[in-house]
Design a protein around this motif. Structure first.
Motif, PDB file in Angstrom:
ATOM      1  N   ASN A 155       0.823  -1.203   0.000  1.00  0.00           N
ATOM      2  CA  ASN A 155       0.000   0.000   0.000  1.00  0.00           C
ATOM      3  C   ASN A 155       0.861   1.258   0.000  1.00  0.00           C
ATOM      4  N   GLY A 156       1.914   1.267   0.817  1.00  0.00           N
ATOM      5  CA  GLY A 156       2.760   2.455   0.925  1.00  0.00           C
ATOM      6  C   GLY A 156       3.558   2.752  -0.326  1.00  0.00           C
ATOM      7  N   SER A 157       3.915   1.710  -1.082  1.00  0.00           N
ATOM      8  CA  SER A 157       4.717   1.902  -2.293  1.00  0.00           C
ATOM      9  C   SER A 157       3.870   1.963  -3.553  1.00  0.00           C
ATOM     10  N   ARG A 158       2.551   1.900  -3.386  1.00  0.00           N
ATOM     11  CA  ARG A 158       1.626   1.890  -4.529  1.00  0.00           C
ATOM     12  C   ARG A 158       1.945   0.738  -5.490  1.00  0.00           C
ATOM     13  N   GLY A 159       2.303  -0.404  -4.938  1.00  0.00           N
ATOM     14  CA  GLY A 159       2.617  -1.565  -5.752  1.00  0.00           C
ATOM     15  C   GLY A 159       4.078  -1.948  -5.628  1.00  0.00           C
ATOM     16  N   GLY A 177       0.896  -7.935 -13.893  1.00  0.00           N
ATOM     17  CA  GLY A 177       2.237  -8.130 -14.441  1.00  0.00           C
ATOM     18  C   GLY A 177       3.148  -8.681 -13.371  1.00  0.00           C
ATOM     19  N   ARG A 178       4.266  -7.997 -13.138  1.00  0.00           N
ATOM     20  CA  ARG A 178       5.223  -8.432 -12.122  1.00  0.00           C
ATOM     21  C   ARG A 178       4.950  -7.779 -10.762  1.00  0.00           C
ATOM     22  N   ARG A 179       4.018  -6.833 -10.720  1.00  0.00           N
ATOM     23  CA  ARG A 179       3.793  -6.074  -9.499  1.00  0.00           C
ATOM     24  C   ARG A 179       2.529  -6.539  -8.778  1.00  0.00           C
ATOM     25  N   TRP A 180       2.586  -6.410  -7.456  1.00  0.00           N
ATOM     26  CA  TRP A 180       1.428  -6.678  -6.616  1.00  0.00           C
ATOM     27  C   TRP A 180       0.880  -5.344  -6.125  1.00  0.00           C
ATOM     28  N   GLU A 181      -0.432  -5.178  -6.195  1.00  0.00           N
ATOM     29  CA  GLU A 181      -1.079  -3.938  -5.776  1.00  0.00           C
ATOM     30  C   GLU A 181      -2.239  -4.256  -4.844  1.00  0.00           C
ATOM     31  N   VAL A 182      -2.620  -3.260  -4.036  1.00  0.00           N
ATOM     32  CA  VAL A 182      -3.769  -3.463  -3.153  1.00  0.00           C
ATOM     33  C   VAL A 182      -5.055  -3.294  -3.950  1.00  0.00           C
ATOM     34  N   THR A 183      -6.112  -3.907  -3.487  1.00  0.00           N
ATOM     35  CA  THR A 183      -7.430  -3.784  -4.102  1.00  0.00           C
ATOM     36  C   THR A 183      -8.287  -2.829  -3.268  1.00  0.00           C
ATOM     37  N   PRO A 184      -9.450  -2.417  -3.774  1.00  0.00           N
ATOM     38  CA  PRO A 184     -10.354  -1.585  -2.965  1.00  0.00           C
ATOM     39  C   PRO A 184     -10.786  -2.247  -1.665  1.00  0.00           C
ATOM     40  N   GLY A 185     -10.567  -3.567  -1.572  1.00  0.00           N
ATOM     41  CA  GLY A 185     -10.932  -4.267  -0.348  1.00  0.00           C
ATOM     42  C   GLY A 185     -10.208  -3.765   0.889  1.00  0.00           C
ATOM     43  N   VAL A 186      -9.016  -3.169   0.703  1.00  0.00           N
ATOM     44  CA  VAL A 186      -8.277  -2.688   1.874  1.00  0.00           C
ATOM     45  C   VAL A 186      -9.004  -1.542   2.550  1.00  0.00           C
ATOM     46  N   ALA A 187      -9.892  -0.849   1.816  1.00  0.00           N
ATOM     47  CA  ALA A 187     -10.636   0.256   2.421  1.00  0.00           C
ATOM     48  C   ALA A 187     -11.496  -0.230   3.581  1.00  0.00           C
ATOM     49  N   ARG A 188     -11.919  -1.492   3.524  1.00  0.00           N
ATOM     50  CA  ARG A 188     -12.722  -2.034   4.615  1.00  0.00           C
ATOM     51  C   ARG A 188     -11.953  -2.080   5.921  1.00  0.00           C
TER      52      ARG A 188
END
Length: 270
Positions: free
Chosen positions: A23-27, A61-72
């Motif tokens: 989350n802090g690195s935006r992916g 791709g090669r990066r992992w990102e947070v989904t809108p689910g983290v807003a919960r």
């Protein structure tokens, strides 16, 4: 083989650390997460699979990102409750050292507002009806401290909002003097005749909030206030900075490390 309790607790903490890092690195890529977290690659992959299954992260791709689910995860967070609980011991300790009341001030539009205070615990009654009090940015101690240490782009935007064009140069000169002085100083022409000094609470390169100290100039002049109280005020600001850094996963900054150098319902300012 049964999983030991301490192992399961460590897995939860590691998963939360990974989620915060993404989350802090935006992916982030797996090698970046392994490098930054110190968690072995097989464990990182296993935790990412678990977080993805729970709907908190996804792979692009090669990066992992947070989904809108983290807003919960933050939907139940009450900032005012957090600020009151976090600032209360810091403000109480500050009051014990300096004897004058202080407020935590936060930006709201083109003004700066009281969000927490130790006035109820102070024996000196200065604007006892402090709830919701607000200060103009260009003339109050807290507003000047905010403008002096906030990023340049934000400063330009706020000055354009709250300062007539003919007065901009005078305001900028005062902000230069504020940085050199090391604290914001309330305009002596403001009514009622109370005094205030203020320092920023830094969050990285930004100002999270401002901590002021309000006093009666006829009892103690500003020069003596600054000499006696500025140190404890900065220490309290550093404590708040560390708390905001923990909240936002950023590096705390002491006001002294920043670039050198009582509000009322009717607009009365500190």
């Amino acid at each position: 083989m049964a999983v030991r309790r301490e192992d399961s607790v460590r897995a939860v903490r590691r998963a939360l650390d990974l989620l915060a890092a993404i989350n802090g690195s935006r992916g982030a890529t797996v090698p970046e997460l392994v490098r930054d977290s110190g968690i072995p690659r097989p464990t990182v992959l296993r935790l990412l699979a678990t977080l993805a299954e729970a709907g908190y992260v996804l792979r692009t791709g090669r990066r992992w990102e947070v989904t809108p689910g983290v807003a919960r995860l933050a939907s139940g967070f009450n900032f005012d409750t957090w600020l009151a609980a976090t600032s209360a011991p810091i403000l109480l300790e500050l009051l014990g050292k300096v004897g004058w009341p202080s407020d935590v001030m936060m930006l709201g539009g083109a003004e700066i507002h009281v969000r927490a205070s130790n006035r109820p615990q102070c024996g000196v009654a200065i604007e006892a009806n402090f709830q919701g009090m607000r200060s103009p940015l260009a003339d109050s101690a807290s507003g000047r401290a905010y403008l002096a240490w906030c990023p340049e782009a934000e400063r330009r935007r706020l000055i354009a909002l709250c300062v007539p064009r003919a007065q901009e140069r005078a305001v900028l000169r005062e902000l230069d003097a504020t940085r050199v002085r090391g604290y914001g100083l309330r305009d002596a022409a403001l009514k009622p005749p109370v005094g205030a000094i203020a320092v920023p609470v830094m969050l990285g390169a930004s100002v999270a909030c401002v901590l002021d100290l309000v006093f009666l100039p006829r009892v103690e002049p500003v020069e003596r206030i600054a000499a006696r109280c500025l140190g404890p005020l900065r220490e309290a600001a550093a404590g708040l900075s560390a708390a905001f850094a923990t909240l936002h996963q950023a590096a705390p900054v002491r006001p002294a490390d920043a670039p050198s150098g009582t509000p009322g319902q009717d607009g009365t300012a500190c």
